[in-house]
Design a protein around this motif. Structure first.
Motif, mmCIF file in Angstrom:
data_model
loop_
_atom_site.group_PDB
_atom_site.id
_atom_site.type_symbol
_atom_site.label_atom_id
_atom_site.label_comp_id
_atom_site.label_asym_id
_atom_site.label_seq_id
_atom_site.Cartn_x
_atom_site.Cartn_y
_atom_site.Cartn_z
ATOM 1 N N UNK A 221 -10.531 -1.176 -4.394
ATOM 2 C CA UNK A 221 -9.941 -2.344 -4.414
ATOM 3 C C UNK A 221 -8.183 -2.273 -4.616
ATOM 4 N N UNK A 222 -7.211 -1.578 -4.919
ATOM 5 C CA UNK A 222 -6.259 -1.602 -4.555
ATOM 6 C C UNK A 222 -6.243 -0.654 -3.416
ATOM 7 N N UNK A 223 -4.095 -1.054 -3.381
ATOM 8 C CA UNK A 223 -3.774 -0.649 -1.705
ATOM 9 C C UNK A 223 -2.807 -0.085 -2.125
ATOM 10 N N UNK A 224 -1.929 0.897 -0.682
ATOM 11 C CA UNK A 224 -0.428 1.287 -1.421
ATOM 12 C C UNK A 224 0.536 -0.493 -0.743
ATOM 13 N N UNK A 225 1.819 -0.366 -1.214
ATOM 14 C CA UNK A 225 2.415 -1.297 -0.425
ATOM 15 C C UNK A 225 2.537 -1.255 0.694
ATOM 16 N N UNK A 272 -1.729 4.345 -9.738
ATOM 17 C CA UNK A 272 -1.357 4.983 -8.178
ATOM 18 C C UNK A 272 -0.017 4.685 -8.055
ATOM 19 N N UNK A 273 0.286 2.914 -8.626
ATOM 20 C CA UNK A 273 1.936 2.460 -7.938
ATOM 21 C C UNK A 273 1.356 2.032 -6.629
ATOM 22 N N UNK A 274 0.394 0.973 -7.003
ATOM 23 C CA UNK A 274 -0.564 0.354 -5.606
ATOM 24 C C UNK A 274 -0.571 -0.961 -6.118
#
Length: 341
Positions: A221-225, A272-274
Motif C-alpha cells: 500500500x505504500x510506495x517510494x516518492x 521505509x520512507x515511503x
C-alpha cells in the motif's frame, strides 16, 4: 527523504449518490457530515496533518439560483441518463428544504482557514469519466465551471479526484490544461483498477472488502516518492493506498482489525520512507460520527508517533506538485549548467 502521510477526502453530500440514493433518507447523515467538518479540521490541525478536500463544485454555491449561474454551458450527454446531475435537478429540484443535501459554502470557506488544508475539485457535477457520453467538450466545460465557482473563495483548483474513482488517462491533458497539477489514481491491485459504475463484479467487491482487514496477495500500500513520475503536460498521478472504511456497529472485531491494518501500514511507510495515501468520504462518518472520529484519531496518533520516531511528514496532494516539480526544475537547471561549462 522521510516518509509522507497524505489524506484526501471526497466531499460531495448528495451529489455523490443522487443516481442511487434518496436524499430524504440521508438527511441525518448529511447534517452530521456538515456538523463534523469543523471537528475534523480541528483534529487535522492538532496533529499537523495536511489534507486535500476534493469537493464537488456544486457545494460551493448557496442555492439553486446561484447553481444555475455557475453550471457549465455544455452538459454531459450520458448513454445512461440517470448519471446526469443536471437531468436529476430538472426532475427533482433543490428547494430550500434540502439545503443540507446540496450546498455547503460555509464549510468550504472553513476549510481554507486551516493551514495545510487544500481545497481541490471533485468536478463540478460529480462527473463520471468512464461512462459513455456524447458531448466531447463536456468534461472541459465541467472543470471550467468548477474553477469559476472556486473564484468565489479565491481558491485555484490545482488537484482533482475522479468521482467514483473513474480514473481516465484520456482526460489527463484536459485536467492539466485547466490548471490541475495532481490527480489521485487508484490503488495497486487488479481489484482496485478503475471500472464503470456497475462494473465491479462480485469477486472484485469481495477482494476490496477483504483487503481492508487482511493482506490480500502481494499488493503493497505504500510506495517510494520516486515512483511518482513527472510528465510534461500532465498532472502527477498520486496513487491511493487505503480507503478508510467507516466504523460499523455489526462487529467490534472488524473495527479493530481495520484500524490495526492501517496503523501497521502507516508504520511500514514511515520506516521505509515511503508515501502512504489514505482516503474516504466525509459522508462515511455521517452515520456514526462520534465513533468514526475516535477511529480517525487513532490513526492520526499513529502518524504522530511515526513523525517523532521516523521523521514522517504530511503533504496534501498539491504539495507533491510544488515539491516534485520544483525539485525536477532544479535538477534541469543544474544539468544545463554542466553542459554549458
Amino acid at each position: 527523504m522521510q516518509g509522507i502521510f497524505t489524506v484526501s477526502l471526497d466531499f460531495e453530500l448528495h451529489w455523490g449518490v443522487f443516481d442511487k440514493r434518496d436524499r430524504q433518507a440521508r438527511e441525518a447523515n448529511y447534517k452530521n457530515t456538515l456538523r463534523i467538518v469543523p471537528q475534523m479540521l480541528e483534529m487535522f490541525s492538532k496533529y499537523d496533518v495536511h489534507v486535500t478536500w476534493a469537493t464537488v463544485g456544486s457545494l460551493f454555491v448557496a442555492n439553486q439560483q446561484e447553481w444555475n449561474e455557475y453550471k457549465p454551458a455544455i452538459e454531459p450527454d450520458y448513454a445512461v441518463e440517470k448519471y446526469s446531475a443536471y437531468k436529476w435537478v430538472r426532475q427533482h429540484g433543490m428547494s430550500d428544504q434540502y439545503q443540507w443535501a446540496h450546498f455547503a459554502p460555509e464549510e468550504v470557506a472553513m476549510i481554507l482557514k486551516y493551514p495545510g488544508q487544500e481545497l481541490a475539485t471533485h468536478t463540478f457535477s460529480h462527473y463520471y469519466c468512464l461512462e459513455q457520453q456524447r458531448e466531447k467538450m463536456a468534461f472541459d466545460a465541467d472543470l471550467k465551471a468548477a474553477a469559476k465557482v472556486a473564484q468565489k473563495f479565491n481558491a485555484p483548483m490545482r488537484s482533482l479526484v475522479f468521482p467514483r474513482n473513474q480514473f481516465n488517462p484520456e482526460y489527463l491533458k484536459i485536467c492539466y490544461d485547466n490548471g490541475i497539477k495532481t490527480v489521485r489514481s487508484n490503488p495497486a491491485g487488479w481489484f482496485w483498477s478503475p471500472v464503470t459504475e456497475g462494473g465491479a463484479g462480485f469477486l472484485r467487491r469481495v477482494f476490496r472488502t477483504a483487503d481492508a482487514y487482511v493482506q490480500v496477495g502481494n499488493v503493497r500500500t505504500s510506495y517510494p516518492l520516486s515512483s511518482i513520475k513527472v510528465t510534461a503536460g500532465e498532472p502527477l498521478q498520486l496513487p491511493a493506498s487505503r480507503f478508510l472504511r467507516p466504523w460499523t456497529p455489526k462487529s467490534e472485531l472488524a473495527n479493530k482489525l481495520r484500524l490495526r491494518r492501517s496503523c501497521q501500514e502507516i508504520r511500514i511507510a514511515a520506516a521505509k520512507k515511503e508515501v502512504y495515501h489514505l482516503w474516504w468520504h466525509p459522508e462515511n462518518f455521517g452515520d456514526y460520527p462520534e465513533q468514526n472520529l475516535k477511529s480517525l484519531e487513532v490513526l492520526l496518533k499513529e502518524f504522530k508517533k511515526c513523525k517523532e520516531k521516523y521523521g514522517m511528514t504530511s503533504w496534501n496532494m498539491g504539495e507533491y506538485d510544488k515539491n516534485m516539480r520544483g525539485e525536477t526544475a532544479g535538477k534541469e537547471v543544474k544539468r544545463a549548467e554542466k553542459i554549458l561549462q
